[in-house]
Design an enzyme around this catalytic site. Structure first.
Site, PDB file in Angstrom:
ATOM      1  N   ASP A 428       0.846  -1.200   0.000  1.00 51.87           N
ATOM      2  CA  ASP A 428       0.000   0.000   0.000  1.00 51.87           C
ATOM      3  C   ASP A 428       0.882   1.252   0.000  1.00 51.87           C
ATOM      4  OD1 ASP A 428      -2.293   1.534   0.106  1.00 51.87           O
ATOM      5  OD2 ASP A 428      -2.534   1.343   2.276  1.00 51.87           O
ATOM      6  N   GLU A 431       1.991   4.795  -4.397  1.00 58.85           N
ATOM      7  CA  GLU A 431       1.841   5.669  -5.598  1.00 58.85           C
ATOM      8  C   GLU A 431       3.142   6.346  -5.967  1.00 58.85           C
ATOM      9  OE1 GLU A 431      -0.234   5.564  -2.976  1.00 58.85           O
ATOM     10  OE2 GLU A 431      -1.616   4.286  -4.055  1.00 58.85           O
ATOM     11  N   ASP A 506      -9.340   3.917  -1.617  1.00 55.63           N
ATOM     12  CA  ASP A 506     -10.227   4.373  -0.544  1.00 55.63           C
ATOM     13  C   ASP A 506     -11.527   4.948  -1.091  1.00 55.63           C
ATOM     14  OD1 ASP A 506      -8.155   3.536   0.973  1.00 55.63           O
ATOM     15  OD2 ASP A 506      -7.430   5.535   1.507  1.00 55.63           O
TER      16      ASP A 506
HETATM   17  C1  GLC Z   1      -4.725   3.443   3.012  1.00 51.58           C
HETATM   18  C2  GLC Z   1      -5.310   2.229   2.324  1.00 51.58           C
HETATM   19  C3  GLC Z   1      -6.320   1.568   3.218  1.00 51.58           C
HETATM   20  C4  GLC Z   1      -5.655   1.197   4.535  1.00 51.58           C
HETATM   21  C5  GLC Z   1      -5.029   2.435   5.176  1.00 51.58           C
HETATM   22  C6  GLC Z   1      -4.221   2.077   6.398  1.00 51.58           C
HETATM   23  O1  GLC Z   1      -5.684   4.405   3.197  1.00 51.58           O
HETATM   24  O2  GLC Z   1      -5.886   2.571   1.105  1.00 51.58           O
HETATM   25  O3  GLC Z   1      -6.866   0.423   2.615  1.00 51.58           O
HETATM   26  O4  GLC Z   1      -6.596   0.649   5.401  1.00 51.58           O
HETATM   27  O5  GLC Z   1      -4.172   3.069   4.252  1.00 51.58           O
HETATM   28  O6  GLC Z   1      -3.212   1.202   6.095  1.00 51.58           O
END
Ligand code: GLC
Length: 828
Positions: A428, A431, A506
């Site tokens: 995650d 980007e 999100d």
């Molecule tokens: C980002 C991700 C989300 C995750 C959060 C905390 O917002 O898109 O899915 O829960 O980070 O890690």
């Protein structure tokens, strides 16, 4: 002169929308590609040159043409992050050069290149013009940027671009058009107008009168596409740097375009079966007692599930590759215990190690020179989650995933997680996301090593996330070579489907976001990302009980099926909305599990062909005009039409069914196609229609996917004169299928007035399924048959055991499943 001023404005507008500012264009000279001399042929490439740059046209294969334009002073595109080595050698086209144009031709495509000015036009083998540069504009160049304008016809539909909001057809309603930027962006709570989002796929499909072709712009810089928005009859592509390098991909079937695009950029890997089960996540389940309680609830309440997810609170101060030992004192035991309950655990690993001496990832990264740097060579530091930690918050440093050495190092860091049984990895913030800056990402002059060809972030930004997943994927494969890895990623780029499944970040807990998820999944699918699914229930905010149920129902055939919500929201598990909704939610997840054999079969096909399991109607019915703009309905495979209820409080649902006979999946009621039906719906309804001639593969209800293996395989066979379907099985988990340990069979039927003949034949593979029954359910009989024969032997219908016929015309025939071919003859 007037024209060139107008063009500066058009160019400038596009560039300012992509965030680069317009000032550059007023001070720098802008030039057109101009006239070219007669070309030279170098191998299979036709090379045009003038004093401004070089253009090259080459056939990659019979159906794919690569067009490149390198203005003087720009960096040549020597290595593609997206395009994989091609199996077949490039074809040598027939080249004929005349005084004003050059014709380059394969058996499927003809390209005419006009020399003065340089313009490219593509024709199919019947001489129909498929695509052409706009005669008055063609290609322009300014600063580091290049732009090509192409004709856009009023009856052309445009699809793809990967993860983009808006309707399926990017021409928009009333040809309003759309413009899209490719620049991976962290966009929490995005809505239908937010652009860009997390993933960049500079690929689109054009369809006209049911015939399609595609264009893939292989450029990782910020790119921009305008589809008839600037001007209704023009489509433009512009790049923020490097070489203008695109592939023209012939169909004409839309499926062929995606198949050929994924031949170029690679395909999703076959996932393990458990990855197709139900996943439960939240930000975050902690401490460990909470995770155990979630697991217990699933099992106690008999709601099927395979995987629980650990979000950032399992980490010590949000540091990748650590554990918060207060919250999770014995992770190995926790994971082993959950495994005993038949759960797997996936954990999050973000792209941002904390800057902290003594933290192994930071120390190793510094010693190995693994972090990205500023222009002056110092290490680039910026705030992400570790800057929000309760204890000793600090900035982060960032691995330089453009370096293979760094990718290898990062991949090796997963070892302790895998050693204790973590089943998959969630990448995650890649980007890459950075907090507290205007751009939300790295400074553009951040330096990347790029395996000996140093460059800055402008070139690497869009592939940073994909390269992270490449590191993770190959790390997992090396550390656990016998197992299929599951990697989930938020950011990616064209070709990233080779390494990871993706989810569109999100989203909001809103009906709009639910509706938006449908065309977005289809757009990603036809752009190569076949393994995709949105956060069920929505991430930001809290869904009503009705929205959660409808979302779950709409995702029964979503390739990736995970409920997830943000920090601080109310519980968002299937049992969180009272008893009635718990029953509805259970029923939806149960349906997923019954259909897992079918889903697995279609996902395996996607891994083989690139054609997504979840696909737009037009991929199956390209000649049906009603399918061209439909953003609400989708097909799963070639035979299930999904019509989920996407509005609150409704008791009807309109469904357009393309030509043919259709059957309600649950009741086998018949519907005639080429018309819109109004269905009565209740909260229980999950409207799904089966196409005539379909073979649907299911098993009895299980609570987790490992329990499927010895369950009877049920094959529902829907009427058609002739139809067939291949069915694939293997151990659903390991890499043994690569060495031939799989079983591929063909089920086929032929029906006429007097007979139904069904054949089951082995095609390939040596996999021996566990001993179990094969139950054929043959639909569409009228009354009892005269005889039923298997391999020439007539079954005794009197003892009632060998087969039965229900009043609705379904003949049920239980058999012992074996690898031998079977021929079933039913005399009507
Ligand atoms: C980002 C991700 C989300 C995750 C959060 C905390 O917002 O898109 O899915 O829960 O980070 O890690």
């Amino acid at each position: 002169m007037i024209r060139s001023v107008a063009l500066v404005l058009v160019f400038g507008m596009a560039c300012s929308r992509s965030g680069s500012g317009t000032s550059e264009f007023t001070t720098q000279q802008m030039w057109a590609i101009g006239n070219m001399q007669r070309p030279k042929q170098q191998g299979n490439t036709v090379v045009f040159q003038n004093d401004r740059g070089v253009a090259r046209v080459a056939f990659v294969n019979e159906n794919v043409v690569r067009v490149r334009y390198l203005p003087n002073g720009e960096k040549e595109h020597l290595r593609s992050f997206a395009v994989v080595d091609q199996k077949n050698a490039p074809v040598s086209p027939r080249v004929t050069t005349g005084s004003s144009s050059t014709e380059i031709q394969s058996s499927a495509l003809r390209v005419i290149v006009h020399h003065e000015p340089f313009r490219v036009e593509f024709f199919d083998h019947k001489g129909r013009s498929l695509d052409t540069d706009d005669p008055s504009r063609g290609v322009f160049h300014v600063g580091h940027q290049s732009k090509v304008w192409k004709r856009l016809l009023p009856d052309e539909h445009i699809y793809g671009f990967g993860e983009k909001s808006g309707p399926l057809d990017k021409r928009g309603m009333q040809l309003g058009g759309a413009s899209y930027t490719m620049w991976n962006s962290d966009t929490p709570g995005y809505d239908g107008s937010t652009d860009p989002l997390y993933i960049s796929v500079p690929f689109f499909m054009v369809m006209r009168e049911g015939r399609s072709h595609g264009i893939f712009l292989d450029n990782t810089y910020r790119t921009h596409f305008d589809i008839g928005k600037e001007q209704p009859d023009l489509l433009s592509m512009s790049i923020g740097g490097g070489e203008l390098d695109y592939y023209f991909i012939q169909g004409p079937e839309p499926k062929k375009v995606t198949e050929r695009y994924t031949e170029l950029t690679g395909r999703m890997q076959l996932p393990p079966m458990w990855a197709l089960g139900f996943h439960q996540c939240r930000y975050s389940y902690y401490p460990e007692a909470k995770l155990r309680a979630i697991a217990d609830n699933f099992r106690k309440r008999n709601i099927p599930a395979d995987t629980l997810w650990l979000d950032i609170h399992y980490l010590q101060d949000y540091k990748p590759f650590t554990w918060d030992t207060k919250r999770f004192p014995d992770p190995a035991k926790l994971i082993a215990d959950l495994r005993k309950q038949n759960f797997r655990v996936v954990s999050i690993i973000d792209a941002h190690p904390k800057k902290e001496v003594g933290y192994h990832v930071y120390d190793q990264g510094i010693a190995g020179g693994h972090f990205v740097t500023n222009k002056d060579g110092s290490i680039y530091e910026a705030p992400v989650w570790p800057s929000m930690a309760e204890n000793s918050p600090a900035d982060s440093v960032f691995p330089d995933f453009s370096s293979s050495k760094t990718r290898d190092w990062w991949g090796s860091l997963y070892k302790p997680l895998l050693d204790i049984g973590i089943a998959g990895i969630w990448n995650d913030m890649n980007e890459p996301a950075v907090f507290n800056t205007a751009t939300g990402t790295f400074a553009l002059d951040v330096q990347h090593k790029n395996d000996g060809r140093p460059t800055d972030h402008r070139e690497i930004h869009n592939v940073y996330g994909m390269l992270m997943t490449q590191a993770t994927h190959s790390g997992l494969k090396q550390l656990r070579p016998e197992m299929r890895p599951l990697v989930l990623s938020r950011a990616s780029f064209a070709g990233g489907q080779r390494y990871a499944a993706v989810w569109p970040g999100d989203n909001q807990s809103s009906w709009n976001a639910l509706r938006q998820s449908i065309p977005m999944h289809m757009g990603l699918g036809l752009s190569g990302f076949a393994f995709v699914g949105s956060d069920v229930g929505g991430f930001m905010g809290a869904p009503t009980s009705e929205l959660f149920t409808r979302w779950l129902q709409s995702a029964v055939f979503s390739p990736f099926f995970r409920a997830h919500t943000t920090f601080g929201t109310p519980d968002q598990e299937p049992w969180s909305y009272g008893k009635d909704h718990e029953a509805l939610n259970r029923a939806a997840i149960e349906m997923r599990y019954r259909f897992l054999p079918h889903i697995y079969n279609e996902m395996r096909l996607a891994s083989q062909t690139g054609i997504p399991a979840l696909r737009p109607l037009f991929m199956e019915f390209p000649l049906d005009e009603q399918s061209w703009r439909n953003s609400e309905l989708s097909m799963f495979g070639d035979s299930l039409l999904l019509a989920p209820v996407l509005w609150p409080g409704v008791n009807t649902r309109e469904v357009y069914l393309p030509e043919g006979t259709w059957f309600d999946l649950q009741s086998t009621t018949t519907y005639e196609g080429a018309q819109t039906h109004t269905l009565q719906v209740t909260l229980k309804s999950i409207p799904i229609f089966v196409r005539e001639g379909a073979f649907i593969f299911t098993k009895d209800q299980v609570q987790f996917s490992d329990a499927l293996a010895d369950k009877a395989l049920r094959v529902d066979i829907f009427p058609a004169n002739d139809s067939s379907k291949e069915y694939y099985e293997d151990d659903a988990l390991s890499m043994a299928y690569k060495a031939g340990d799989y079983l591929l069979r063909r089920f086929s039927q032929h029906r006429d007035k007097e007979h139904i003949d069904i054949k089951i034949e082995k095609i390939e593979g040596e996999f021996q399924p566990k001993t179990r029954q094969l139950i054929l359910q043959i639909h569409g009989l009228q009354g009892s048959p005269k005889t039923v024969q298997i391999n020439g032997k007539i079954l005794d219908k009197k003892n009632g055991k060998s087969f039965s016929v229900e009043s609705n015309g379904t003949l049920t025939l239980p058999l012992k499943d074996s690898l031998e071919s079977k021929e079933i003859k039913i005399q009507l």
